[in-house]
Write a protein that holds these residues in place. Structure first.
Motif, PDB file in Angstrom:
ATOM      1  N   UNK A 144       0.794  -1.200   0.000  1.00  0.00           N
ATOM      2  CA  UNK A 144       0.000   0.000   0.000  1.00  0.00           C
ATOM      3  C   UNK A 144       0.834   1.259   0.000  1.00  0.00           C
ATOM      4  N   UNK A 145       0.201   2.368   0.377  1.00  0.00           N
ATOM      5  CA  UNK A 145       0.816   3.677   0.268  1.00  0.00           C
ATOM      6  C   UNK A 145       2.048   3.867   1.156  1.00  0.00           C
ATOM      7  N   UNK A 146       2.048   3.462   2.449  1.00  0.00           N
ATOM      8  CA  UNK A 146       3.257   3.682   3.260  1.00  0.00           C
ATOM      9  C   UNK A 146       4.507   3.035   2.671  1.00  0.00           C
ATOM     10  N   UNK A 147       4.379   1.810   2.171  1.00  0.00           N
ATOM     11  CA  UNK A 147       5.532   1.157   1.576  1.00  0.00           C
ATOM     12  C   UNK A 147       6.013   1.862   0.324  1.00  0.00           C
ATOM     13  N   UNK A 148       5.072   2.357  -0.493  1.00  0.00           N
ATOM     14  CA  UNK A 148       5.454   3.074  -1.712  1.00  0.00           C
ATOM     15  C   UNK A 148       6.148   4.393  -1.385  1.00  0.00           C
TER      16      UNK A 148
END
Length: 343
Positions: A144-148
């Protein structure tokens, strides 16, 4: 940034072009980025640059460096378009401050230092303004967004050639690769894979103390969150007496691209030509056992897991191998040897 855009649109696919939706995910990205870093404070940096030599002088009789190793690191730092990533064994809570001071004072540059999540909000904010970086929320880090956002942040740090310091273990778990280190190493590998940088020079670092300061947790016990008050009390207690010497050793830098290209994981997993399968035996090396590697995350492929683990353990082995044997350890060994002879 394409990965961040894809992650954001994937979370809200039905309104990718809506201005309100774009504003909401931009705010979310800024929030995640704020968890990772904060703007550097020139005032705090100048204050620490003035204070750290006095603190280290009171804390240690000397901080020792090997001139040949330092020149080797400085030559590596001059490699065009190739950033340095320092992978360090973790002996005490002052490792980050000590290594940052050494790198800055010797002309390598002000590093970004990965800091453990076990810190209070106030201490976290202070360390962020001194160059410390933190993993975003663990709950959604793997996908999701945090990893990206974390991947994009590491790519930007490497592209700007800021030195990056990653600690491979926790002080209470010697010679065991920590989960946060796996995530940071994965981001570095992905930056190389995605072409953000042409290569990365990995520098294993070993830090040794006569008596390691700042060991605020006990072996086998979960780490307790550190606060500013706890750090100040530990500093005042440590300043009452000298704790011998400290030594920072740098191992030979190696190319991450060459490590990835030459790793023996792919032949084992893909069943390539027989001569590739025989290569570990010819070289006297044992290929990594796929079944013996712990799972980093369900979202990662097996080969990526093995590569992250292999890189971390290789650097941790180099860090331990280059660490000096300090005078206290030598004296203890001699006393034990003499006691055995007498007994």
């Amino acid at each position: 940034m394409l990965g961040v855009q894809d992650a954001a649109s994937g979370q809200d696919p039905g309104s990718g072009g809506d201005k309100g939706s774009r504003r909401r995910w931009k705010e979310k990205i800024c929030q995640i980025l704020g968890e990772i870093q904060a703007p550097l404070s020139s005032l705090l940096l100048r204050l620490c640059h003035w204070l750290l030599p006095k603190l280290l002088t009171r804390l240690f009789l000397s901080v020792q460096l090997h001139q040949g190793q330092l020149e080797m690191v400085l030559r590596a730092a001059r490699t065009p378009e190739v950033p340095l990533v320092f992978l360090c064994s973790h002996q005490s809570q002052v490792d980050g401050l000590l290594l940052s001071f050494v790198l800055l004072s010797q002309g390598v540059g002000l590093p970004r230092v990965a800091v453990s999540a076990w810190t209070s909000p106030r201490l976290r904010s202070l360390l962020q303004r001194l160059g410390g970086i933190f993993l975003p929320s663990w709950s959604e880090l793997d996908e999701g967004l945090p990893g990206a956002v974390l991947d994009a942040y590491v790519q930007e740090v490497l592209r700007s050639r800021q030195p990056l310091v990653l600690f491979l273990e926790e002080p209470s778990a010697s010679l065991r690769l920590a989960d946060p280190a796996r995530h940071w190493l994965l981001c570095v590998l992905r930056a190389l894979r995605d072409g953000a940088v042409p290569d990365v020079l990995i520098v294993p670092v070993g830090i040794a103390y006569d008596v390691a300061p700042g060991r605020l947790e006990q072996d086998g016990m979960p780490p307790q969150p550190l606060g500013i008050g706890t750090c100040l009390r530990a500093a005042f207690q440590a300043l009452r007496w000298h704790r011998g010497c400290a030594q920072v050793d740098f191992s030979q830098p190696f190319s991450l691209r060459e490590f990835v290209d030459n790793n023996l994981v792919r032949p084992v997993l893909t069943g390539n030509r027989p001569e590739q399968l025989l290569l570990p035996t010819i070289l006297g090396r044992r290929p990594l056992d796929v079944e013996s590697v712990g799972t980093l995350s369900p979202s990662l492929g097996t080969e990526e897991e093995i590569l992250v683990t292999a890189l971390g353990l290789h650097a941790l082995s180099d860090s331990s191998a280059c660490s000096a044997i300090m005078a206290v350890g030598i004296t203890a060994a001699l006393l034990l040897h003499r006691h055995r002879e007498v007994g």
